[in-house]
Scaffold this motif. Sequence first.
Motif, mmCIF file in Angstrom:
data_model
loop_
_atom_site.group_PDB
_atom_site.id
_atom_site.type_symbol
_atom_site.label_atom_id
_atom_site.label_comp_id
_atom_site.label_asym_id
_atom_site.label_seq_id
_atom_site.Cartn_x
_atom_site.Cartn_y
_atom_site.Cartn_z
ATOM 1 N N ALA A 144 0.678 -0.972 -0.312
ATOM 2 C CA ALA A 144 0.094 0.306 -0.031
ATOM 3 C C ALA A 144 0.867 1.163 -0.428
ATOM 4 O O ALA A 144 0.039 2.135 -0.450
ATOM 5 N N THR A 145 2.370 1.263 0.004
ATOM 6 C CA THR A 145 3.029 2.284 -0.075
ATOM 7 C C THR A 145 3.617 2.915 -1.053
ATOM 8 O O THR A 145 4.556 3.873 -0.930
ATOM 9 N N THR A 146 3.608 1.644 -1.309
ATOM 10 C CA THR A 146 4.765 1.246 -2.796
ATOM 11 C C THR A 146 3.896 2.914 -3.829
ATOM 12 O O THR A 146 2.725 2.330 -4.193
ATOM 13 N N PRO A 147 4.548 3.927 -4.369
ATOM 14 C CA PRO A 147 3.284 4.393 -5.413
ATOM 15 C C PRO A 147 3.493 3.975 -6.799
ATOM 16 O O PRO A 147 4.138 3.469 -7.411
ATOM 17 N N ARG A 148 2.219 4.193 -7.663
ATOM 18 C CA ARG A 148 2.290 3.182 -8.434
ATOM 19 C C ARG A 148 2.650 4.769 -9.909
ATOM 20 O O ARG A 148 1.612 5.470 -9.314
ATOM 21 N N LEU A 149 2.876 4.092 -10.564
ATOM 22 C CA LEU A 149 2.820 5.461 -12.078
ATOM 23 C C LEU A 149 2.197 4.971 -12.074
ATOM 24 O O LEU A 149 1.948 3.689 -13.073
ATOM 25 N N GLN A 150 1.331 6.018 -12.914
ATOM 26 C CA GLN A 150 -0.516 5.622 -13.837
ATOM 27 C C GLN A 150 0.543 5.989 -15.386
ATOM 28 O O GLN A 150 1.731 6.241 -15.827
ATOM 29 N N PRO A 151 -0.124 5.406 -16.216
ATOM 30 C CA PRO A 151 0.370 5.014 -17.933
ATOM 31 C C PRO A 151 0.859 6.825 -17.913
ATOM 32 O O PRO A 151 1.867 7.203 -19.076
ATOM 33 N N ALA A 152 -0.351 8.068 -18.034
ATOM 34 C CA ALA A 152 -0.606 8.878 -18.929
ATOM 35 C C ALA A 152 0.394 9.914 -18.126
ATOM 36 O O ALA A 152 1.236 10.404 -18.642
ATOM 37 N N LEU A 153 1.259 9.665 -16.826
ATOM 38 C CA LEU A 153 1.622 10.096 -16.040
ATOM 39 C C LEU A 153 3.246 9.749 -16.182
ATOM 40 O O LEU A 153 4.194 10.851 -16.466
ATOM 41 N N LEU A 154 3.351 8.402 -16.319
ATOM 42 C CA LEU A 154 4.869 8.328 -17.187
ATOM 43 C C LEU A 154 4.945 8.385 -19.083
ATOM 44 O O LEU A 154 5.982 8.646 -19.168
ATOM 45 N N LEU A 155 3.940 8.342 -19.517
ATOM 46 C CA LEU A 155 4.045 9.356 -20.873
ATOM 47 C C LEU A 155 4.152 10.716 -20.499
ATOM 48 O O LEU A 155 5.236 11.256 -21.833
ATOM 49 N N GLN A 156 3.508 11.420 -19.707
ATOM 50 C CA GLN A 156 3.491 12.882 -19.837
ATOM 51 C C GLN A 156 5.093 12.797 -19.335
ATOM 52 O O GLN A 156 5.536 14.213 -20.097
ATOM 53 N N LYS A 157 5.701 12.006 -18.321
ATOM 54 C CA LYS A 157 7.201 12.167 -17.665
ATOM 55 C C LYS A 157 7.962 12.088 -19.010
ATOM 56 O O LYS A 157 9.174 13.087 -19.323
ATOM 57 N N ASP A 189 11.871 16.496 -24.407
ATOM 58 C CA ASP A 189 12.144 18.285 -25.131
ATOM 59 C C ASP A 189 13.521 18.566 -23.865
ATOM 60 O O ASP A 189 14.012 19.590 -24.052
ATOM 61 N N ASP A 190 13.885 18.024 -22.878
ATOM 62 C CA ASP A 190 14.668 17.675 -21.725
ATOM 63 C C ASP A 190 15.980 17.616 -21.744
ATOM 64 O O ASP A 190 16.515 16.986 -22.886
ATOM 65 N N THR A 191 16.483 19.267 -22.453
ATOM 66 C CA THR A 191 18.482 18.476 -22.122
ATOM 67 C C THR A 191 19.173 19.264 -20.872
ATOM 68 O O THR A 191 20.602 19.342 -20.780
ATOM 69 N N GLU A 192 18.776 19.698 -19.730
ATOM 70 C CA GLU A 192 19.574 19.554 -18.661
ATOM 71 C C GLU A 192 19.465 18.517 -17.941
ATOM 72 O O GLU A 192 20.281 18.710 -17.377
ATOM 73 N N THR A 193 18.698 17.837 -18.032
ATOM 74 C CA THR A 193 18.695 16.884 -16.339
ATOM 75 C C THR A 193 19.193 15.454 -17.225
ATOM 76 O O THR A 193 19.282 15.386 -18.348
ATOM 77 N N PRO A 194 20.341 14.521 -16.822
ATOM 78 C CA PRO A 194 20.874 13.575 -16.829
ATOM 79 C C PRO A 194 19.908 12.733 -17.571
ATOM 80 O O PRO A 194 20.181 12.338 -18.821
ATOM 81 N N VAL A 195 18.824 12.698 -16.926
ATOM 82 C CA VAL A 195 17.495 11.372 -18.085
ATOM 83 C C VAL A 195 17.485 12.329 -19.216
ATOM 84 O O VAL A 195 17.604 11.671 -20.374
ATOM 85 N N GLY A 196 17.306 12.930 -19.354
ATOM 86 C CA GLY A 196 16.589 14.167 -20.947
ATOM 87 C C GLY A 196 17.732 14.086 -21.615
ATOM 88 O O GLY A 196 17.141 13.684 -22.697
ATOM 89 N N PHE A 224 3.644 15.662 -30.306
ATOM 90 C CA PHE A 224 2.334 15.592 -30.699
ATOM 91 C C PHE A 224 1.311 16.112 -30.103
ATOM 92 O O PHE A 224 0.967 16.884 -29.503
ATOM 93 N N LEU A 225 1.297 14.699 -29.375
ATOM 94 C CA LEU A 225 -0.115 14.333 -28.528
ATOM 95 C C LEU A 225 0.372 15.546 -26.563
ATOM 96 O O LEU A 225 -0.968 15.874 -26.466
ATOM 97 N N TYR A 226 1.243 15.901 -26.609
ATOM 98 C CA TYR A 226 2.132 16.633 -25.525
ATOM 99 C C TYR A 226 2.221 17.787 -25.767
ATOM 100 O O TYR A 226 2.757 18.919 -24.986
ATOM 101 N N ALA A 227 1.874 18.239 -27.763
ATOM 102 C CA ALA A 227 2.313 19.698 -27.569
ATOM 103 C C ALA A 227 1.057 20.390 -27.064
ATOM 104 O O ALA A 227 0.618 20.237 -26.875
#
Length: 120
Positions: free
Chosen positions: A3-16, A22-29, A81-84
Motif C-alpha cells: 500500500a505504500t508503494t506509489p504506482r506510476l499511472q500510464p498517463a503520468l509516465l507518458l507525460q514524463k 524536450d529536456d536537455t538539462e537533466t541527465p535523463v533528458g 504531438f500529443l503533449y505539445a
Amino acid sequence: MNATTPRLQPALLLQKLAFYLDDTETPVGRAVNWIITGLVLLSSVIFVIQTYNLPLSIRLTLDVINTGILIIFALEYLLRFLYAEKKLKYFFSFYSLLDLFVILPFLSAPCQLFKNTTLV
C-alpha cells in the motif's frame, strides 16, 4: 506491491517521457536525446549498408532493426504531438514536418499490402 508503494499511472509516465524528449538539462533528458540521436545515426548507417549486395540473412536482420527504429520514431512523433501545448504550431514546425517526412513511408506501408487487392 504494498500500500505504500506509489504506482506510476500510464498517463503520468507518458507525460514524463514527453518532458524528457524536450529536456536537455537533466541527465535523463540528455540520455533520451542521445539515444534518439544514436538511433538516427544507426538508421542512416543501415540505409547506406543496404545499398551494397548483402546476403539475404543480413538484409533481413537490418530490415528488422530499421523497422524497430522507425516504430520508435513514430511513437516519439506521436508522443511529442500529443503533449505539445500548441498542436497546430508543433505540427507545422520544421522538425515536426521533417520527422513526419521520415516516418510517413513506414506508416503508409500497410496500405501498400492492399494496393493490388480487389474487393468483390
